[in-house]
Design an enzyme around this catalytic site. Structure first.
Site, PDB file in Angstrom:
ATOM      1  N   GLU A   1       0.796  -1.223   0.000  1.00 28.27           N
ATOM      2  CA  GLU A   1       0.000   0.000   0.000  1.00 28.27           C
ATOM      3  C   GLU A   1       0.836   1.283   0.000  1.00 28.27           C
ATOM      4  OE1 GLU A   1      -2.920  -0.142   3.122  1.00 28.27           O
ATOM      5  OE2 GLU A   1      -4.014  -1.771   2.169  1.00 28.27           O
TER       6      GLU A   1
ATOM      7  N   GLU B   1      -5.315  -8.403   0.378  1.00 28.27           N
ATOM      8  CA  GLU B   1      -5.920  -8.125   1.687  1.00 28.27           C
ATOM      9  C   GLU B   1      -7.393  -7.801   1.484  1.00 28.27           C
ATOM     10  OE1 GLU B   1      -2.347  -5.753   4.034  1.00 28.27           O
ATOM     11  OE2 GLU B   1      -4.393  -5.052   4.276  1.00 28.27           O
TER      12      GLU B   1
END
Length: 444
Positions: A166, A355
């Site tokens: 991320e 995720e």
């Protein structure tokens, strides 16, 4: 819906991160990280929680990997703490830290679990942060040294890699808004950190490709469908700016498209001052898979008082739509649409959901944790993936966030995302009903 609907080669796993589960902050030669430092600052972490012990995975990894197997998963995604390998971020490596990750990898292989390593999951060595961290030009040389070492050390046993977790998440929260470590703020800091991170994710991948035979290399992007609050032109433009920043800003350089400057003059100015054709070439890499990490859509409206972005989130609670304990909207249709948005890039041939999960107000009653809300969440979100696959989108895996309740960054230990309940006082693990649901789902 059955597991077999997704195909025999579909990868099912759980995702974790070193700073959130390992603990042992001052054990085994590990150096301090930005989260160790940040957690000592008053009011930064909810209830003053610290990652010092976390889930004590450092000492309990064998049992925790056994839990992965018990739940029926085939993949264990974990990250390497850079400061365990290089306590100062560079220089002399730490033998105890190196050996620790060998033990994790060997335990995974012993239990027939595929190890998937994330090289950077937000826990920068504090020594590098003192030199400017991701805002400093020198970070790229240090990162490449670290990646090269890990590739050589573990590449004969580990073939699945994620370079960076991320990039928008940690650069925006940690370097622009100051609500995550290292707590820096300002648009200038963000743009500097963003450029170096964009370079690092491609640099790291190129090192892995050169050093690890048969490597399967990805990088993981946070993503949210951006929805305008009204049909007004201003709200649509606000949503477009937010989408450019949150969803396009890091993936398009990877794909050889450069930074997305056409739709926002602020990014055009950034690109002119920060990026050259050499940068664009260096930021490009043909990843084996693109990891998507989605938790919620974002509904935004125009707000002239918000600097730069001029957009404001309209919270799920205020809109009275289903949401998690974090206030994040539950919307599986939006999950489907964001998968389609990324799949529309011709250069993205393979998507993995690296995720996805939800926090709820879990309570241990006796020896049970009833979390029906989470089960319903997974059912809806898996249906969305199946829908995308049936339309021809190549989604090849799903990693649930997360194995067990952990240190959830600025939320401390309050936000429980785990399939396994963790009592942080005793470190007692209890499989939740959602964990047993997965066990049943994956056994069919």
């Amino acid at each position: 819906m059955n597991r077999t609907d997704f195909g025999d080669d579909f990868l099912w796993g759980v995702a974790t991160a070193a700073a959130q589960i390992e603990g042992a902050a001052n054990i085994g030669g590990k150096g301090p990280t930005i989260w160790d430092t940040f957690s000592k600052r008053p009011t930064k972490i909810r209830k003053g929680h610290k990652p010092d012990e976390a889930c004590d995975f450092y000492h309990r990894y064998q049992g925790d990997i056994a839990l992965v197997k018990t739940l029926g998963f085939k993949v264990f995604r974990f990250s390497i703490a850079w400061a365990r390998i290089f306590p100062l971020g560079t220089g002399m490596p730490n033998k105890e830290g190196i050996a620790f990750y060998h033990r994790i990898i060997d335990e995974c292989l012993r239990q027939d679990i595929l190890p998937m390593i994330t090289l950077y999951h937000w826990d920068l060595p504090e020594a590098l942060s003192q030199l400017g961290g991701w805002t400093a030009f020198g970070i790229n040389a240090s990162f490449n040294e670290y990646v090269l070492f890990c590739a050589k050390e573990y590449g004969d046993k580990v073939k699945h890699w994620i370079v960076i977790n991320e990039p928008f998440g940690f650069t925006s929260l940690g370097y622009m808004l100051g609500i995550h470590a290292p707590g820096a703020s300002g648009v200038g800091n963000f743009f500097d950190a963003a450029l170096h991170t964009a370079i690092a994710q491609a640099d790291g991948a190129k090192i892995l490709r050169a050093e690890v035979g048969q490597a399967v290399i990805g990088t993981a992007f946070s993503c949210s469908e951006i929805i305008p609050y009204t049909q007004s032109v201003q709200d649509h433009l606000a949503a477009k700016r937010m989408d450019t920043l949150m969803n396009r800003f890091f993936v398009e350089p990877v794909l050889g498209m450069g930074f997305p400057t056409a739709d926002w003059d602020v990014l055009e100015k950034f690109a002119i001052s920060h990026s050259t054709w050499r940068h664009q070439q260096r930021m490009t890499f043909d990843f084996d898979f693109i990891g998507l990490q989605n938790y919620f859509p974002l509904v935004v409206k125009y707000n002239a008082f918000i600097p730069v972005i001029q957009a404001w989130e309209v919270k799920a609670r205020s809109r009275k739509v289903p949401h998690t304990a974090m206030g994040w909207e539950i919307n599986a249709d939006s999950f489907y649409r964001i998968i389609k948005q990324f799949a529309a890039y011709p250069s993205i041939r393979n998507i993995m959901i690296t995720e996805n999960g939800a926090a709820f107000h879990d309570k241990l009653v006796g020896h049970q944790v009833k979390d029906q809300e989470r089960i319903e969440y997974f059912e809806k979100y898996l249906q969305a993936i199946l829908r995308a696959k049936q339309e021809g989108i190549n989604v090849t895996g799903y990693l649930a966030w997360t194995l067990m309740d952990n240190f959830e960054w600025a939320e401390g230990y309050q936000a429980r995302f785990g399939l396994v309940y963790n009592d942080f006082k005793t470190q007692q693990r209890t499989i939740k009903e959602s964990g047993y649901w997965w066990q049943k789902f994956l056994s069919k």
